[in-house]
Design a protein around this motif. Structure first.
Motif, short mmCIF file in Angstrom:
data_model
loop_
_atom_site.label_atom_id
_atom_site.label_comp_id
_atom_site.label_asym_id
_atom_site.label_seq_id
_atom_site.Cartn_x
_atom_site.Cartn_y
_atom_site.Cartn_z
N TYR A 362 27.84 6.08 -42.60
CA TYR A 362 27.06 6.87 -41.67
C TYR A 362 25.94 6.04 -41.07
O TYR A 362 25.57 6.21 -39.92
CB TYR A 362 26.49 8.08 -42.41
CG TYR A 362 25.61 8.99 -41.58
CD1 TYR A 362 24.42 9.45 -42.09
CD2 TYR A 362 26.00 9.38 -40.31
CE1 TYR A 362 23.61 10.29 -41.35
CE2 TYR A 362 25.20 10.22 -39.56
CZ TYR A 362 24.00 10.67 -40.07
OH TYR A 362 23.20 11.50 -39.34
N PRO A 384 21.26 5.72 -37.53
CA PRO A 384 22.34 6.66 -37.85
C PRO A 384 23.63 6.30 -37.14
O PRO A 384 23.62 5.86 -36.00
CB PRO A 384 21.80 8.01 -37.34
CG PRO A 384 20.33 7.81 -37.28
CD PRO A 384 20.11 6.38 -36.91
N GLN A 389 29.94 11.71 -41.01
CA GLN A 389 28.83 11.94 -41.91
C GLN A 389 29.30 12.28 -43.32
O GLN A 389 28.55 12.81 -44.12
CB GLN A 389 27.95 13.07 -41.37
CG GLN A 389 27.35 12.75 -40.01
CD GLN A 389 26.41 13.84 -39.54
OE1 GLN A 389 25.76 14.48 -40.34
NE2 GLN A 389 26.34 14.03 -38.24
N THR A 390 30.54 11.97 -43.60
CA THR A 390 31.06 12.18 -44.95
C THR A 390 32.29 11.30 -45.12
O THR A 390 32.54 10.40 -44.32
CB THR A 390 31.41 13.66 -45.17
OG1 THR A 390 31.82 13.87 -46.52
CG2 THR A 390 32.52 14.13 -44.23
N ASN A 447 28.13 6.55 -47.23
CA ASN A 447 26.75 6.63 -46.79
C ASN A 447 25.96 5.37 -47.11
O ASN A 447 24.74 5.34 -46.99
CB ASN A 447 26.05 7.83 -47.44
CG ASN A 447 25.70 7.57 -48.89
OD1 ASN A 447 26.51 6.98 -49.61
ND2 ASN A 447 24.54 8.00 -49.32
#
Length: 480
Positions: A362, A384, A389-390, A447
């Motif tokens: 991410y 970002p 996002q996962t 992440n």
């Protein structure tokens, strides 16, 4: 198609441990359909023939041929703050899962544990005692070691009163939603492992005369002291684990018992993200079929090892008597993992010096570069990302040259080793130190910063803890 023959391990030693039902004592030999090769014509020694179980490529795995690598970073990396400390190592051939273990595959393990507990209770006199669910005699009526009857289906529909109580005992009603759901606290998997490595050591032989072959050296007649792991459930259902040390009395002292709760820590999505709305992942990531092809997370090293043991036993049962020949599924060693990830490269990634933003995390909008002036160019690697996002499905993106998907990113992957130094000298099939506090995982998660996805990057966690960004893939010894 490449063929492989199969034999079995578990928890108590990577190379030498063996599941108890496949244990060999020192000096014993497996033979199957043995016969003379040629009849010994002319009195010549021609060798003994035989047959062994031959199976196709293990499902979902790719063969990693033997080879060698320089393990660890090959040069100073100012971006990651890493000093070069390369070590030459070589590994033998092994099989490896082409993808990380999915939610779907791990759920098969969880459901098997659920069904085994229900079958135990259906046979329990406290729930009616239906003996058909547990076999204790052979066809002639002779007693045998009790085992569950998996040929008898669980009466999910239209159970009688006792059967309904047995089934419902493994479920609970959510006090908030009122939904009926599995009680994860009860989902415990018990297994035993024969530590073949410890049993094979001369120092652990009962006969003092066989401990040291040099007859000029006096040998103590005192019994060797061994350590073994054991586990049991308390009256409150709590798993109690102990390591006991005692004088050796026989082979059973090398038998280790483990009990592991197998349900993944789904709350990690919330506990590891205090400032994010991750309740949907806690509720849905492991349970919803939409995530079946995503990597399982929230599994500890102990759960990953239990899964490997179950996967071995699941295959063994399908093979019947020939199951004793199968090699065990296991976590790869740290050396094997890095070798498989690198695919012959000495660069930070198998894709050389950078990794694409899609494959990265991410926070990986800017590809990680190895040049020393990376930061001076304004690429702070803290922006970002714009792609996800996962986690993503385990077969996302292109595989590496060995056919392995997502060795960089997606989720970190448990390996066998305790955390310690890399091998000090060139070694073959090195395994890390045999004790410690932390276990290693490799590859970086969705992440992480891209620099934490390097082939050489090492991360650690206690072996009984799970995380939202750690999963696993298994390995299997390749037999010629």
């Amino acid at each position: 198609m490449k063929k492989t023959t199969y034999s079995v391990v578990g928890f108590g030693g990577l190379r030498g441990a063996m599941v108890v039902c496949a244990a060999l004592t020192a000096g014993s030999l497996f033979v199957s359909c043995m016969g003379m090769k040629g009849g010994g014509s002319g009195g010549e020694v021609t060798g003994v023939g035989g047959s062994s179980l031959s199976e196709p490529v293990p499902y979902g795995m790719v063969l990693i041929d033997r080879g060698s690598i320089t393990m660890g970073p090959s040069k100073d990396d100012s971006v990651a703050g890493v000093k070069a400390d390369p070590k030459g190592i070589s590994v033998d051939a092994f099989w490896m899962d082409e993808t990380e273990i999915t939610n779907s595959k791990y759920k098969q393990f969880v459901f098997w544990v659920r069904d085994s507990i229900i079958r135990e209770r259906l046979a329990d006199p406290a729930y009616g005692g239906n003996e058909i669910f547990k076999i204790e005699e052979d066809k002639e009526g002779n007693p045998v070691k009790p085992y569950l009857n998996w040929n008898k289906p669980i009466p999910w529909r239209n159970p009688n009163e006792d059967e309904a109580r047995a089934i419902e005992s493994l479920y609970r009603t959510n006090p908030i939603t009122g939904q009926r759901e599995l009680d994860p606290v009860q989902l415990n998997y018990r297994y035993e492992v024969y530590n073949h490595t410890a049993a094979a050591k001369r120092e652990n032989r009962l006969d003092p005369a066989r401990r040291i072959y040099n007859t000029d050296i006096p040998v103590s007649t005192e019994l060797p002291v061994i350590s073994k792991d054991t586990a049991y459930l308390s009256e409150d259902g709590e798993i109690i684990r102990e390591t006991v040390s005692r004088p050796l009395t026989g082979d059973y002292d090398f038998l280790n018992t483990y009990i592991v709760n197998v349900y993944p820590d789904t709350t990690a999505w919330i506990n590891d993200f205090e400032n994010a709305y991750n309740e949907p992942y806690t509720r849905m990531y492991f349970s919803h079929a939409g995530y079946n092809d995503y990597p399982v997370v929230g599994v500890s090293w102990e759960q990953a090892t239990a899964f490997a043991n179950w996967r071995t036993e699941y295959l063994r049962r399908s093979l019947g008597k020939e199951g004793v020949y199968i090699e065990p599924y296991r976590l790869p060693t740290e050396a094997e993992w890095e070798y498989a990830c690198r695919t012959g490269t000495v660069t930070p990634f198998h894709t050389e010096t950078s990794i694409s933003a899609e494959e990265a995390n991410y926070y990986g909008h800017y590809p990680y570069m190895i040049e020393d002036n990376y930061f001076s160019q304004g690429n702070l690697d803290t922006q970002p990302g714009e792609y996800r996002q996962t986690t993503v499905a385990v077969d996302s993106f292109s595989p590496n040259a060995f056919g392995l998907y997502n060795t960089h990113g997606n989720v970190g992957e448990w390996v066998w080793d305790y955390y310690g130094e890399y091998p000090k000298t060139e070694e073959t099939d090195p395994v890390g130190q045999d004790s410690g506090i932390l276990r290693v995982y490799r590859g970086g998660g969705w992440n992480d910063f891209a620099k934490n996805m390097r082939s050489a990057y090492r991360a650690t966690l206690a072996q009984d803890k799970g995380s939202f960004n750690i999963g696993m893939r298994l390995a299997l010894n390749a037999v010629a």
